[in-house]
Design an enzyme around this catalytic site. Structure first.
Site, PDB file in Angstrom:
ATOM      1  N   GLY A  68      -7.186 -20.638  56.305  1.00  0.00           N
ATOM      2  CA  GLY A  68      -7.260 -21.543  57.442  1.00  0.00           C
ATOM      3  C   GLY A  68      -6.530 -22.844  57.164  1.00  0.00           C
ATOM      4  N   GLY A 120      -9.952 -17.269  55.472  1.00  0.00           N
ATOM      5  CA  GLY A 120     -10.218 -16.763  56.810  1.00  0.00           C
ATOM      6  C   GLY A 120      -9.723 -15.354  57.027  1.00  0.00           C
ATOM      7  N   GLU A 143     -11.909 -20.748  47.352  1.00  0.00           N
ATOM      8  CA  GLU A 143     -12.455 -22.018  47.839  1.00  0.00           C
ATOM      9  C   GLU A 143     -12.986 -22.943  46.748  1.00  0.00           C
ATOM     10  OE1 GLU A 143     -11.965 -19.430  51.208  1.00  0.00           O
ATOM     11  OE2 GLU A 143     -12.886 -19.104  49.258  1.00  0.00           O
ATOM     12  N   ASP A 151     -16.626 -18.722  52.630  1.00  0.00           N
ATOM     13  CA  ASP A 151     -17.284 -18.687  53.937  1.00  0.00           C
ATOM     14  C   ASP A 151     -16.829 -17.474  54.742  1.00  0.00           C
ATOM     15  OD1 ASP A 151     -14.694 -19.708  54.343  1.00  0.00           O
ATOM     16  OD2 ASP A 151     -15.316 -20.950  56.023  1.00  0.00           O
TER      17      ASP A 151
END
Length: 402
Positions: A68, A120, A143, A151
């Site tokens: 992302g 993402g 991340e 996530d």
């Protein structure tokens, strides 16, 4: 200017293909792209009962989706803009729709991880039943290096891996890259197809799915077509990460109940793999992110995807709107994407791991504050993000000049 996603149906709407079309950015997600994906899924939902196969692909030949646009999120988070709230709310809405697609409509998702699949992109590709890897696949949830957490439903994915939750913790807390063979061993991927055969696979799925062939019959046909196109070809195990010896180390160390104990166990190992794992964690991984991620995966192991995404939305808001020492996100993005020196100055540091107390970790998981722009992620209703039920997309309050 070309659309950032394209959607096409087979003539009788038995199959649909959604293609991410931002190749210059390795198909990385921005808010416009996420909203395009919602509209594409609206079209699929409109044909519920007809569409039995949804193909997810990326354009450009290098990447399915590289993640992302987190640099913009950092800038807006620093200035109090609404993008951190809006981006993750709408992004996780897409993930929820994909993760519940088969349950809602009987449509099988076939994801083509033909290239870089990170962040993402993992959320877009791994919550369905068929996850095709090729010799070009490079999978990771990196991340930790930017002071965030895995996530897009990845805490659920990685805590339910075929290879076991310890392997999932290792992947989450180190951001290790996996090629096709490792993806299959871990359970991230389900089938190997050579990259040169991917166009043939796409064509076969689009041409052989007939309207109203859904549910278990759709699953069976997907299996048959994938097996036929793969023709027994196998992924190479050269330079693999998840060799038996390494998995044994992972199981001994990452089964520990705390980050402190994981570090302690790694230090007692004598092989190169443990040494390199420790080195990577100390050099590149946020200790705060590691502690929150371990807690998230411990909880996700007993949760379904809806509550996990709701939990992750709370985490996203705490990570992307708070400065150090409450979160390392602003510093991680500075080091990796803004100044690109890769010299993250974590606060608290690894030497002060004891300062990241259970109470501080608890704060990440607490309910959102009253008056939060978007509120809790609604996952009790499987159709909460469909066109008829979701609120109109709000105008984003941008405060930076990027």
């Amino acid at each position: 200017m070309p659309k950032e996603t394209s959607t096409r149906f087979s003539p009788d709407a038995g199959a649909c293909e959604i293609t991410l079309n931002r190749p210059a950015k390795l198909n990385a997600l921005n808010l416009d792209m996420i909203r395009c994906l919602h509209r594409a899924l609206d079209q699929v939902d409109e044909k519920a009962g007809k569409v039995g196969c949804l193909i997810m692909a990326g354009s450009g030949g290098k990447s399915f989706c590289a993640g992302g646009d987190v640099q913009m999120i950092r800038e807006e988070g620093l200035r109090g803009g609404s993008l951190p709230a809006d981006f993750f709310f709408e992004e996780y809405g897409v993930m929820f729709r994909l993760a519940t697609l088969f349950e809602r409509t009987g449509c099988c998702q076939v994801s083509l991880l033909d290239g870089i699949t990170m962040g993402g992109g993992v959320g877009l590709s791994t919550h369905g039943p068929f996850r095709i890897v090729t010799e070009k696949t490079r999978f990771a949830m990196p991340e930790m290096a930017i002071g965030l957490f895995p996530d897009v439903g990845a805490t659920h994915l990685l805590s339910h891996l075929k290879a076991g939750s310890n392997v999932g913790r290792f992947l989450a807390m180190t951001g290790t890259n996996l090629a096709a063979w490792d993806c299959l061993r871990a359970g991230v991927g389900t089938h190997f197809v050579p990259s040169s055969c991917v166009p043939k696979l796409r064509k076969a799925l689009l041409s052989r799915f007939k309207s109203k062939l859904i549910g278990q019959e759709a699953m069976k046909l997907c299996q048959e077509i994938i097996k036929e196109i793969a023709a027994g070809r196998q992924a190479s195990s050269a330079d693999c990460v998840l060799a038996d010896d390494n998995v044994e180390v992972i199981n001994r160390c990452f089964s520990a109940p705390s980050v402190e104990e994981i570090i302690s166990r790694l230090k007692t190992e004598t092989g190169d793999f443990a040494v390199l794992t420790l080195q990577k964690m100390f050099q590149s991984c946020s200790p705060t992110s590691c502690k929150v991620t371990l807690r998230a995966m411990q909880q996700a192991a007993t949760m379904s995807i809806g509550p996990v995404l709701q939990m992750e939305y709370r985490l996203s808001q705490r990570f992307t709107t708070r400065p150090q020492p409450m979160s390392d996100f602003f510093e991680g993005i500075r080091a990796v994407l803004v100044e690109k020196d890769r010299r993250q100055k974590w606060n608290p540091s690894w030497d002060a791991l004891h300062e990241i107390t259970e109470e501080k970790v608890d704060m990440f998981f607490s309910p959102l504050e009253e008056g939060h722009r978007c509120g809790e992620l609604p996952t009790e209703d499987l159709w909460a993000f469909c066109q008829e039920k979701r609120a109109p997309f709000p105008e984003v309050e941008l405060k930076s000049k990027l």
